[in-house]
Design an enzyme around this catalytic site. Structure first.
Site, mmCIF file in Angstrom:
data_model
loop_
_atom_site.group_PDB
_atom_site.id
_atom_site.type_symbol
_atom_site.label_atom_id
_atom_site.label_comp_id
_atom_site.label_asym_id
_atom_site.label_seq_id
_atom_site.Cartn_x
_atom_site.Cartn_y
_atom_site.Cartn_z
ATOM 1 C CE LYS A 243 -3.672 2.395 -0.227
ATOM 2 N NZ LYS A 243 -4.303 3.207 0.968
ATOM 3 C CD GLU B 230 -2.894 9.217 8.717
ATOM 4 O OE1 GLU B 230 -3.331 8.264 9.344
ATOM 5 O OE2 GLU B 230 -3.108 9.047 7.264
#
Lengths: 314, 314
Positions: A193, A275
């Site tokens: 991912k 993040e």
């Protein structure tokens, strides 16, 4: 599936939690949403998903402002930002039935390792990688542009049964009309991912650009490909050999996607913390431990860290 | 020096041309300014340098809108953007006396090689590296914040005499109160200057940040140092071993400088094309030919190329 209808709790109902929670609720599952800033809007008006795939979906939902008010849930889907996992941990534990499965629908590396010590030993912990274009339009209103699959990997839990838990989870999503695969190796799934998140999330903030312009300019195309290649290299150094042509596959998928602003762009625009640790810091640290330097990703991380600190201070 | 008072032409009187031209004029040299957009302002009001080092300097100057009107000059200082050299070449030739010396006060690599074929064989071509914090405040008004040295290197010209020409040039600047050194090797001098330009010019555009914030954040400091190290590596691959500790020296100098917005930031803000080929493209190509990959500089170049194209299109 569990005997009877499993009870599902959604922790943090931004775009990800809201979308999957609503898909599960409309499939007939018993879904409970823990909300913070959007509680009153959702309580009053329900959840709406404006989907280019499914049309407009709208439902009244069971909304909670406090974890203490929720019934014990068999599954907990955590769609909040990885940056808030530490403060969410006690709420997750509070809402979890004995032996519940906690699924982190988050990007990056190290998110399970960070949360695990705060969970009870009876809880299963899974990671979920979402391949989806969604964002929050307004309180309780989510825009879904494309895709939707969730790939699940098992992190840790009480004793045996990882495979069965994974299959139950994937079956849950599939019963709600969501593509879902059980992955053998969560570490590998997370690196896969990252092949998407490392270039597109960061460049959307750094260049203030969505996917269509990034895929239309020869220099940004080269940069995306070079960053993807470094992720593949880092994965490999950490023992995860990604499928042949995987980066090129994601590159082509992104070319065919509708124009999309990744979540990190929205985080920056709304002055939320980025993040960065999960998506950049941790992968760089693991690659470095494995003796692998990823200079472009490191430069991107440093540039984003500068931008993030300035954004948080202003 | 030449017999008599050398006649000096300034081609492109932005901050660099304006500052050095005014310094030379006030030292008594016969200086002629070729101007484009600022001609009428300078013709009417003269040139002003608001200097934190020298105080306010102001003079009426000899200004021209056309090279054909200028008297033949013994020295031509080119302070225009490297991106405009091709269109400037005929004007330089027109303003040049026989055997004149043309000095490119520009950053980056390859600027002399690009201009040389358009010059007459009787003209000497030199490069000048300016260590100075200046910018244009208004038409004919220049802000000078700090520093000012010009290091000269010889590129090409008719027959012998490179050393003497260089010494004449350095003496000219020194007579105007400007530090100036004759450099043995222009290629090395240009790589040395890149140690500053590669990080600070590019990051000022990419991060929309001036030197003080860039030097105040731990991540951007690391990024500046890593980019500087790649320039040193590229120079070395191309046969130019820079002096020990040179990058750290420039890092410290920048820490002590007043807060400064590099020229590339102003180019971007005013939607002028960025000098990417000279500062990034050419150094990367030369390092690549020498078998040396500079991944961070390449990533920065790709990001800037994206930004520049978008800026030019808008």
């Amino acid at each position: 599936m569990d005997s009877g209808n499993p009870r599902i709790g959604i922790i943090g109902s931004g775009a990800i939690g809201g979308f999957y929670g609503l898909m599960l609720a409309r499939a007939g599952f018993d879904v409970h949403f823990l909300l913070r800033s959007e509680f009153s809007a959702v309580q009053a008006n329900g959840l709406t998903v404006n989907s280019d795939v499914h049309g407009q979906l709208h439902m009244k939902v069971q909304a909670y402002a406090n974890a203490a008010d929720m019934p014990p849930c068999d599954w907990l889907l955590v769609g909040a930002k990885a940056t808030s996992n530490a403060e969410l941990a006690p709420l997750i534990v509070q809402a979890a039935a004995a032996g519940a499965k906690v699924v982190l629908l988050q990007n990056g590396l190290g998110v399970e390792e960070q949360l695990r010590p705060a969970l009870r030993p009876d809880l299963h912990l899974l990671g979920g990688l979402c391949f989806i274009c969604v964002n929050r339009e307004a309180p309780g209103v989510i825009r879904h542009q494309a895709l939707g699959a969730v790939n699940l990997g098992y992190h840790s839990g009480p004793g045996e049964g990882a495979g069965a838990v994974l299959e139950q989870g994937a079956a849950l999503f599939r019963a709600a009309g969501v593509d879902s695969q059980a992955m053998d190796n969560l570490g590998q799934a997370r690196w896969q991912k990252l092949v998407w998140n490392v270039p597109y999330n960061g460049l959307s903030v750094l260049l203030q650009a969505s996917t269509t312009p990034l895929m239309s300019d020869p220099s940004s195309r080269d940069l995306v490909r070079a960053l993807m290649a470094e992720v593949v290299q880092g994965a490999s150094a950490c023992g995860h050999v990604l499928p042949d042509g995987y980066a090129e596959h994601l590159f082509r998928v992104t070319e065919q996607m509708p124009d999309y602003w990744p979540s990190m762009y929205h985080d920056h625009a709304q002055q939320r913390p980025l993040e960065l640790q999960a998506i950049y810091g941790e992968p760089l640290a693991r690659a470095r431990e494995a003796g692998c330097s990823l200079p472009r990703i490191e430069a991107l991380y440093q540039a984003l860290a500068f931008i993030d600190r300035r954004n948080q201070q202003s």
